[in-house]
Design an enzyme around this catalytic site. Structure first.
Site, mmCIF file in Angstrom:
data_model
loop_
_atom_site.group_PDB
_atom_site.id
_atom_site.type_symbol
_atom_site.label_atom_id
_atom_site.label_comp_id
_atom_site.label_asym_id
_atom_site.label_seq_id
_atom_site.Cartn_x
_atom_site.Cartn_y
_atom_site.Cartn_z
ATOM 1 N N ARG A 113 0.857 -1.193 0.000
ATOM 2 C CA ARG A 113 0.000 0.000 0.000
ATOM 3 C C ARG A 113 0.891 1.241 0.000
ATOM 4 O O ARG A 113 2.043 1.196 0.442
ATOM 5 C CB ARG A 113 -0.896 0.020 1.241
ATOM 6 C CG ARG A 113 -1.827 -1.168 1.376
ATOM 7 C CD ARG A 113 -2.626 -1.070 2.672
ATOM 8 N NE ARG A 113 -3.570 -2.173 2.836
ATOM 9 C CZ ARG A 113 -3.304 -3.300 3.491
ATOM 10 N NH1 ARG A 113 -2.119 -3.465 4.049
ATOM 11 N NH2 ARG A 113 -4.213 -4.252 3.596
ATOM 12 N N LYS A 164 -2.541 -2.341 7.742
ATOM 13 C CA LYS A 164 -3.743 -1.909 8.445
ATOM 14 C C LYS A 164 -3.850 -2.626 9.786
ATOM 15 O O LYS A 164 -3.462 -3.783 9.917
ATOM 16 C CB LYS A 164 -4.986 -2.205 7.594
ATOM 17 C CG LYS A 164 -5.134 -1.287 6.392
ATOM 18 C CD LYS A 164 -6.447 -1.531 5.679
ATOM 19 C CE LYS A 164 -6.653 -0.546 4.540
ATOM 20 N NZ LYS A 164 -7.945 -0.758 3.842
ATOM 21 N N ARG A 183 -1.016 -2.035 -6.956
ATOM 22 C CA ARG A 183 -1.276 -3.115 -5.982
ATOM 23 C C ARG A 183 -2.290 -4.104 -6.568
ATOM 24 O O ARG A 183 -2.122 -5.329 -6.453
ATOM 25 C CB ARG A 183 -1.790 -2.507 -4.680
ATOM 26 C CG ARG A 183 -2.150 -3.519 -3.583
ATOM 27 C CD ARG A 183 -2.435 -2.766 -2.290
ATOM 28 N NE ARG A 183 -3.201 -3.517 -1.314
ATOM 29 C CZ ARG A 183 -2.661 -4.324 -0.398
ATOM 30 N NH1 ARG A 183 -1.355 -4.498 -0.388
ATOM 31 N NH2 ARG A 183 -3.420 -4.944 0.483
ATOM 32 N N HIS A 239 -4.229 -9.112 3.703
ATOM 33 C CA HIS A 239 -5.673 -9.081 3.935
ATOM 34 C C HIS A 239 -6.018 -9.941 5.145
ATOM 35 O O HIS A 239 -5.594 -11.100 5.234
ATOM 36 C CB HIS A 239 -6.435 -9.613 2.718
ATOM 37 C CG HIS A 239 -6.451 -8.655 1.568
ATOM 38 N ND1 HIS A 239 -6.753 -9.041 0.275
ATOM 39 C CD2 HIS A 239 -6.200 -7.316 1.507
ATOM 40 C CE1 HIS A 239 -6.693 -7.995 -0.521
ATOM 41 N NE2 HIS A 239 -6.361 -6.931 0.206
ATOM 42 N N TYR A 280 -10.166 -10.707 -6.656
ATOM 43 C CA TYR A 280 -9.205 -10.883 -7.746
ATOM 44 C C TYR A 280 -9.485 -12.138 -8.560
ATOM 45 O O TYR A 280 -9.017 -12.255 -9.689
ATOM 46 C CB TYR A 280 -7.778 -10.883 -7.191
ATOM 47 C CG TYR A 280 -7.409 -9.546 -6.603
ATOM 48 C CD1 TYR A 280 -7.188 -8.435 -7.413
ATOM 49 C CD2 TYR A 280 -7.316 -9.372 -5.223
ATOM 50 C CE1 TYR A 280 -6.880 -7.201 -6.871
ATOM 51 C CE2 TYR A 280 -7.014 -8.136 -4.670
ATOM 52 C CZ TYR A 280 -6.807 -7.059 -5.507
ATOM 53 O OH TYR A 280 -6.517 -5.826 -4.970
#
Length: 305
Positions: free
Chosen positions: A147, A178, A250, A273, A282
């Site tokens: 990211r 995150k 990304r 994730h 995806y």
């Protein structure tokens, strides 16, 4: 802001360590809730489900999409859940209220050819220091799938307070994603080569902040806005016929890796994730790619079309 909302935002900032942009979004949604409370002359503890339904309908009537309303309700729900744990409300009036369903848009990714066109761009007439830095930015965004916040947070090496750093000898980048979750991302051969070239020229920009891996012309840590601008300019110079932003690289990283390997779990780990359902988008993008190949190449597809 009402005191309860102020305390909740402080909880998200300090205890949940929410990212600044996400925190700003939550603050906006809670300011919207407060406006409804003020109009209705209600306290938070007095809110009922029918109030939330009416306010949601009002926002929908103003043009908010189902996807946006889902984020709004999530922010409101989190506030009342937190207040419930503290004994400040007896029920969560947002529970059971759902936003209108909205189609999930597919992430936009570059083709393999466009990605290579961007990554292979060489500008001999450009400033060699900035050219080496910008090439390295592209290689890490596309080659590692990080990211933009993870990219600009990288330091040359681990140190006190480092959010992330590069271990060139091990061929790894340690990034802070995150939820303050740290993960290790492998650095491919092309990215290692670009890193070595950048590190050799980087001392020319080292002035005010020696630790950051990527520096602006004034010697400070490069900002996300600067990265977006440089990437946009570089894509135009490479002749890529679309607006390119960091998250698109990304998406391209994830899509191309899945096309090659078919390993959804590995892609999930590399992207950081928490839930595999986030990564599964995806697979839809991969199927879309396969469908285009079929339409372009299969004799039956050509005949039927």
């Amino acid at each position: 802001m009402r005191p309860e909302i102020e305390r909740y935002l402080e909880h998200l900032r300090v205890e949940r360590r929410m990212a600044p942009l996400t925190l700003e979004t939550y603050a906006g949604e809670l300011a919207c809730l407060q406006a409804f409370l003020n109009d209705a002359k209600l306290e938070l503890a007095e809110v009922q489900m029918h109030h939330v339904r009416r306010w949601t309908a009002a926002l929908h009537g103003r043009g908010r999409s189902g996807r946006t309303l889902a984020k709004t309700l999530s922010a409101w729900r989190g506030l009342f859940r937190w207040m419930g744990r503290r004994g400040e409300v007896t029920l969560n009036p947002v529970d059971g209220v759902r936003a209108p369903k909205a189609a999930k848009p597919l992430p936009k990714a570059l083709s393999v050819e466009q990605s290579m066109q961007l990554a292979d761009l060489h500008q001999d007439e450009a400033d060699p220091v900035l050219e080496a830095r910008d090439r390295c930015l592209v290689e890490l965004l596309y080659g590692c799938g990080v990211r933009i916040s993870e990219l600009v947070g990288l330091d040359v090496e681990a140190g006190p307070g480092s959010r992330g750093w590069i271990d060139l000898a091990a061929g790894e980048a340690q990034v802070l994603g995150k939820g303050a979750k740290r993960r290790s991302v492998p650095i491919g051969a092309a990215a290692r080569e670009a890193l070595s070239a950048w590190l050799a020229l980087r001392p020319a920009l080292v002035r005010l902040e020696p630790a950051p891996l990527f520096l602006g012309e004034r010697g400070r840590r490069i900002t996300p806005q600067q990265v977006r601008l440089r990437l946009k300019q570089r894509a135009l110079q490479a002749g890529v016929p679309t607006h390119v932003h960091p998250h698109m690289l990304r998406h391209s990283f994830a899509s191309h890796l899945l096309q090659s390997s078919g390993d959804l779990r590995a892609v999930q780990e590399l992207l950081g994730h928490a839930n595999i359902s986030t990564t599964q988008v995806y697979t839809r993008l991969d199927f879309q790619h396969l469908a285009k190949v079929y339409d372009a190449a299969h004799p039956r597809a050509k005949r039927n079309r």
